[in-house]
Design an enzyme around this catalytic site. Structure first.
Site, PDB file in Angstrom:
ATOM      1  N   ASP A   1       7.043   0.616   2.797  1.00  0.00           N
ATOM      2  CA  ASP A   1       5.696   0.511   3.365  1.00  0.00           C
ATOM      3  C   ASP A   1       5.794   0.595   4.880  1.00  0.00           C
ATOM      4  O   ASP A   1       6.763   0.103   5.471  1.00  0.00           O
ATOM      5  CB  ASP A   1       5.042  -0.807   2.955  1.00  0.00           C
ATOM      6  CG  ASP A   1       4.675  -0.835   1.485  1.00  0.00           C
ATOM      7  OD1 ASP A   1       4.321   0.220   0.931  1.00  0.00           O
ATOM      8  OD2 ASP A   1       4.730  -1.925   0.889  1.00  0.00           O
TER       9      ASP A   1
ATOM     10  N   ASP B   1       0.187   4.644  -1.614  1.00  0.00           N
ATOM     11  CA  ASP B   1      -0.806   3.609  -1.903  1.00  0.00           C
ATOM     12  C   ASP B   1      -2.209   4.081  -1.529  1.00  0.00           C
ATOM     13  O   ASP B   1      -3.184   3.825  -2.249  1.00  0.00           O
ATOM     14  CB  ASP B   1      -0.494   2.325  -1.133  1.00  0.00           C
ATOM     15  CG  ASP B   1       0.860   1.733  -1.485  1.00  0.00           C
ATOM     16  OD1 ASP B   1       1.347   1.962  -2.606  1.00  0.00           O
ATOM     17  OD2 ASP B   1       1.429   1.041  -0.622  1.00  0.00           O
TER      18      ASP B   1
END
Length: 164
Positions: free
Chosen positions: A125, A144
Protein backbone atom coordinates in the site's frame (compact mmCIF):
# COMPACT_ATOMS: atom_id res chain seq x y z
CA UNK A 1 -27.05 -9.70 -41.45
CA UNK A 2 -25.52 -12.11 -38.93
CA UNK A 3 -22.79 -10.92 -36.61
CA UNK A 4 -19.54 -12.40 -37.90
CA UNK A 5 -17.56 -11.79 -34.71
CA UNK A 6 -18.12 -14.45 -32.04
CA UNK A 7 -19.60 -13.10 -28.81
CA UNK A 8 -16.53 -14.02 -26.74
CA UNK A 9 -14.25 -11.95 -29.02
CA UNK A 10 -16.39 -8.85 -28.45
CA UNK A 11 -15.79 -9.27 -24.70
CA UNK A 12 -11.97 -9.38 -24.92
CA UNK A 13 -11.73 -5.62 -24.44
CA UNK A 14 -12.85 -6.05 -20.82
CA UNK A 15 -10.07 -8.55 -20.16
CA UNK A 16 -7.57 -6.18 -21.78
CA UNK A 17 -8.82 -3.43 -19.44
CA UNK A 18 -8.40 -5.74 -16.42
CA UNK A 19 -4.88 -6.62 -17.58
CA UNK A 20 -4.00 -2.92 -18.00
CA UNK A 21 -5.16 -2.32 -14.42
CA UNK A 22 -3.00 -5.20 -13.17
CA UNK A 23 0.04 -3.83 -15.02
CA UNK A 24 -0.48 -0.25 -13.76
CA UNK A 25 -1.01 -1.54 -10.21
CA UNK A 26 2.10 -3.70 -10.25
CA UNK A 27 4.29 -1.00 -11.80
CA UNK A 28 3.17 1.49 -9.15
CA UNK A 29 3.91 -1.00 -6.38
CA UNK A 30 7.35 -1.77 -7.81
CA UNK A 31 8.09 1.95 -7.88
CA UNK A 32 7.07 2.60 -4.27
CA UNK A 33 8.67 -0.60 -2.99
CA UNK A 34 12.00 0.38 -4.55
CA UNK A 35 11.96 4.17 -3.91
CA UNK A 36 10.56 4.34 -0.35
CA UNK A 37 11.61 2.91 2.96
CA UNK A 38 8.98 0.96 4.90
CA UNK A 39 6.86 3.41 6.90
CA UNK A 40 8.30 6.50 5.18
CA UNK A 41 5.72 9.20 4.47
CA UNK A 42 6.29 11.92 1.89
CA UNK A 43 3.52 14.47 2.04
CA UNK A 44 2.32 15.90 -1.26
CA UNK A 45 -0.32 18.16 0.28
CA UNK A 46 0.84 18.58 3.90
CA UNK A 47 -1.77 17.46 6.38
CA UNK A 48 -4.03 15.96 3.69
CA UNK A 49 -2.35 13.64 1.19
CA UNK A 50 0.92 11.83 0.69
CA UNK A 51 2.69 8.67 -0.35
CA UNK A 52 4.06 6.03 1.96
CA UNK A 53 5.16 2.41 1.89
CA UNK A 54 3.22 -0.01 4.06
CA UNK A 55 2.58 -3.74 3.92
CA UNK A 56 -0.84 -5.24 4.63
CA UNK A 57 -0.96 -8.99 5.28
CA UNK A 58 -4.75 -8.84 5.70
CA UNK A 59 -7.59 -7.43 3.65
CA UNK A 60 -9.25 -4.01 3.59
CA UNK A 61 -8.42 -1.91 6.66
CA UNK A 62 -5.92 -4.64 7.69
CA UNK A 63 -8.80 -7.01 8.44
CA UNK A 64 -7.30 -10.31 9.71
CA UNK A 65 -3.77 -8.91 9.38
CA UNK A 66 -2.62 -10.81 12.48
CA UNK A 67 -4.39 -14.08 11.66
CA UNK A 68 -1.20 -16.11 11.27
CA UNK A 69 -0.86 -16.47 7.48
CA UNK A 70 -3.88 -18.53 6.42
CA UNK A 71 -5.65 -15.32 5.36
CA UNK A 72 -3.26 -14.93 2.40
CA UNK A 73 -4.65 -18.12 0.86
CA UNK A 74 -8.24 -17.33 1.83
CA UNK A 75 -8.21 -13.84 0.25
CA UNK A 76 -6.36 -15.15 -2.82
CA UNK A 77 -8.93 -17.93 -3.29
CA UNK A 78 -11.76 -15.43 -2.81
CA UNK A 79 -10.24 -13.07 -5.41
CA UNK A 80 -9.83 -15.94 -7.89
CA UNK A 81 -13.41 -17.09 -7.31
CA UNK A 82 -14.92 -13.61 -7.74
CA UNK A 83 -12.71 -12.86 -10.76
CA UNK A 84 -13.59 -16.22 -12.30
CA UNK A 85 -17.30 -15.61 -11.85
CA UNK A 86 -17.06 -12.08 -13.27
CA UNK A 87 -14.86 -13.28 -16.16
CA UNK A 88 -17.28 -16.10 -17.00
CA UNK A 89 -20.19 -13.67 -17.08
CA UNK A 90 -18.19 -11.26 -19.23
CA UNK A 91 -17.36 -14.02 -21.72
CA UNK A 92 -21.02 -15.01 -21.91
CA UNK A 93 -21.98 -11.38 -22.61
CA UNK A 94 -24.30 -11.21 -19.61
CA UNK A 95 -23.31 -7.71 -18.53
CA UNK A 96 -24.24 -4.35 -20.02
CA UNK A 97 -21.44 -1.86 -20.64
CA UNK A 98 -21.36 -0.23 -17.19
CA UNK A 99 -21.40 -3.59 -15.41
CA UNK A 100 -18.67 -4.85 -17.75
CA UNK A 101 -16.45 -1.90 -16.83
CA UNK A 102 -17.17 -2.58 -13.16
CA UNK A 103 -16.29 -6.26 -13.58
CA UNK A 104 -13.01 -5.41 -15.34
CA UNK A 105 -12.11 -2.93 -12.58
CA UNK A 106 -12.82 -5.46 -9.83
CA UNK A 107 -11.01 -8.30 -11.61
CA UNK A 108 -7.95 -6.14 -12.30
CA UNK A 109 -7.80 -4.83 -8.75
CA UNK A 110 -8.44 -8.18 -7.08
CA UNK A 111 -5.85 -9.99 -9.18
CA UNK A 112 -3.33 -7.17 -8.71
CA UNK A 113 -3.55 -7.68 -4.96
CA UNK A 114 -3.38 -11.48 -5.36
CA UNK A 115 -0.05 -11.09 -7.14
CA UNK A 116 1.27 -9.23 -4.09
CA UNK A 117 -0.04 -11.85 -1.68
CA UNK A 118 1.51 -14.70 -3.62
CA UNK A 119 4.86 -12.98 -4.29
CA UNK A 120 5.40 -11.16 -1.00
CA UNK A 121 2.90 -12.56 1.50
CA UNK A 122 1.31 -9.10 1.88
CA UNK A 123 -0.22 -6.32 -0.21
CA UNK A 124 1.86 -3.21 -0.89
CA UNK A 125 0.00 0.00 0.00
CA UNK A 126 1.28 3.50 -0.76
CA UNK A 127 -1.52 6.10 -0.93
CA UNK A 128 -2.06 7.94 2.35
CA UNK A 129 -4.96 10.32 3.01
CA UNK A 130 -5.30 12.34 6.23
CA UNK A 131 -8.77 13.21 7.38
CA UNK A 132 -8.46 15.04 10.64
CA UNK A 133 -5.46 16.08 12.71
CA UNK A 134 -3.40 12.92 13.18
CA UNK A 135 -6.13 10.56 12.00
CA UNK A 136 -5.26 8.78 8.77
CA UNK A 137 -7.40 6.79 6.42
CA UNK A 138 -5.77 3.34 6.05
CA UNK A 139 -3.16 3.33 3.29
CA UNK A 140 -4.30 1.81 0.01
CA UNK A 141 -3.11 1.24 -3.56
CA UNK A 142 -4.34 1.43 -7.16
CA UNK A 143 -5.84 -2.07 -7.02
CA UNK A 144 -7.91 -1.10 -3.97
CA UNK A 145 -9.06 2.04 -5.78
CA UNK A 146 -10.21 0.09 -8.84
CA UNK A 147 -12.05 -2.44 -6.66
CA UNK A 148 -13.91 0.38 -4.88
CA UNK A 149 -14.77 2.23 -8.08
CA UNK A 150 -15.89 -1.06 -9.65
CA UNK A 151 -18.17 -1.76 -6.68
CA UNK A 152 -19.71 1.71 -6.95
CA UNK A 153 -20.27 1.18 -10.69
CA UNK A 154 -21.98 -2.13 -9.94
CA UNK A 155 -24.32 -0.44 -7.49
CA UNK A 156 -25.07 2.30 -10.04
CA UNK A 157 -25.77 -0.30 -12.70
CA UNK A 158 -28.10 -2.21 -10.36
CA UNK A 159 -29.97 1.01 -9.59
CA UNK A 160 -30.28 1.79 -13.30
CA UNK A 161 -31.33 -1.77 -14.18
CA UNK A 162 -33.30 -3.18 -11.24
CA UNK A 163 -34.10 -6.85 -11.48
CA UNK A 164 -31.11 -7.77 -13.67
Amino acid sequence: MPDLVPAWRRQLKWFVLALAIIVADQLSKIYFNSHYQFGELREVIPGYFGFTLLYNPGAAFSFLAAAGGWQKFFFSALAFAVSGWLGWNLLRGRFACLMSVAAAFIMGGALGNVIDRLLYGHVIDFIQVHHYSDWYYPAFNLADSFICVGAVLMVLDSLRNPGK
